[in-house]
Design a protein around this motif. Structure first.
Motif, short mmCIF file in Angstrom:
data_model
loop_
_atom_site.label_atom_id
_atom_site.label_comp_id
_atom_site.label_asym_id
_atom_site.label_seq_id
_atom_site.Cartn_x
_atom_site.Cartn_y
_atom_site.Cartn_z
N ARG A 1 0.85 -1.19 0.00
CA ARG A 1 0.00 0.00 0.00
C ARG A 1 0.88 1.23 0.00
O ARG A 1 1.69 1.43 0.89
N ARG A 2 0.71 2.05 -1.04
CA ARG A 2 1.49 3.28 -1.16
C ARG A 2 0.52 4.44 -1.30
O ARG A 2 0.35 5.00 -2.37
N LEU B 1 -4.03 -8.37 4.87
CA LEU B 1 -3.05 -7.51 5.51
C LEU B 1 -2.17 -8.39 6.40
O LEU B 1 -2.66 -9.06 7.30
N LEU B 2 -0.87 -8.41 6.12
CA LEU B 2 0.07 -9.24 6.86
C LEU B 2 1.11 -8.37 7.53
O LEU B 2 1.43 -7.28 7.06
N ARG C 1 2.71 -15.85 8.58
CA ARG C 1 2.95 -16.89 7.59
C ARG C 1 1.67 -17.08 6.78
O ARG C 1 0.58 -17.09 7.33
N ILE C 2 1.85 -17.24 5.49
CA ILE C 2 0.70 -17.49 4.62
C ILE C 2 1.03 -18.69 3.74
O ILE C 2 2.17 -18.88 3.33
N GLU C 3 0.04 -19.54 3.53
CA GLU C 3 0.21 -20.73 2.71
C GLU C 3 -1.03 -20.95 1.88
O GLU C 3 -2.15 -20.72 2.35
N ALA D 1 4.88 -18.39 2.27
CA ALA D 1 5.74 -17.24 2.53
C ALA D 1 5.66 -16.89 4.00
O ALA D 1 4.60 -17.04 4.62
N GLU D 2 6.77 -16.44 4.53
CA GLU D 2 6.84 -15.95 5.91
C GLU D 2 7.43 -14.55 5.84
O GLU D 2 8.41 -14.31 5.14
N PHE D 3 6.84 -13.63 6.58
CA PHE D 3 7.26 -12.23 6.55
C PHE D 3 8.05 -11.90 7.79
O PHE D 3 7.61 -12.13 8.90
N ILE D 4 9.24 -11.37 7.59
CA ILE D 4 10.12 -11.07 8.72
C ILE D 4 10.31 -9.57 8.88
O ILE D 4 9.99 -8.80 8.03
#
Length: 147
Positions: free
Chosen positions: A30-31, A125-126, A131-133, A144-147
């Motif tokens: 989101r920008r 929204l993460l 983690r999303i699968e 994917a995992e967001f760090i």
């Protein structure tokens, strides 16, 4: 190379002419207020930031992409289930639309290009640590995992 007119195409994301399909996530960013200046949002690639793919999986010729089922989980909890028919009736239709639109501009989809067919589900929204699968039956899985 794929040129118009295209009416049906054996593909999902990213585009593979040989019949391989790949489960994928589009990572959006989101920008600002997307709706406030739609022209600027589209010129700015409409929120697209990156993508994550699973391994390519061969799918039999003639497979009906509208029947692909995605089961999405966020942090291990089931979040959504949807069919490929959510994408213009079939993901192949969105790829055909793109090929035809590019042809109007004198362009074409070329071998090796990665093309997303369109989302089966809504955006999520993460945050860091999430983690999303997604399991796209019979196309495969992507995580994917967001760090």
């Amino acid at each position: 190379m794929l040129r118009a007119p295209v009416h049906q195409l054996n593909s999902i994301n990213p585009f593979r002419i040989e019949g391989q399909k790949t489960a994928a996530f589009e990572i959006v960013e989101r920008r600002g207020d997307f709706a406030a200046d739609l022209n600027m949002s589209l010129a700015d690639n409409a929120q697209q930031r990156a993508y994550v793919t699973g391994p390519p999986v061969p799918v039999p010729p003639g497979f009906d992409l509208a029947t692909v089922v995605v089961e999405l989980s966020v942090n291990g909890a089931a979040a959504e289930r949807a069919l490929g028919s959510e994408v213009l009736g079939t993901p192949a239709a969105s790829i055909a639309w793109l090929a035809n639109k590019l042809a109007e501009l004198g362009l074409a989809l070329e071998a090796g290009m990665k093309v997303m067919s369109g989302s089966f589900t809504r955006q999520y929204l993460l945050n860091a640590g999430d983690r999303i699968e997604a399991s796209f039956t019979p196309v495969g899985q992507v995580r994917a995992e967001f760090i």
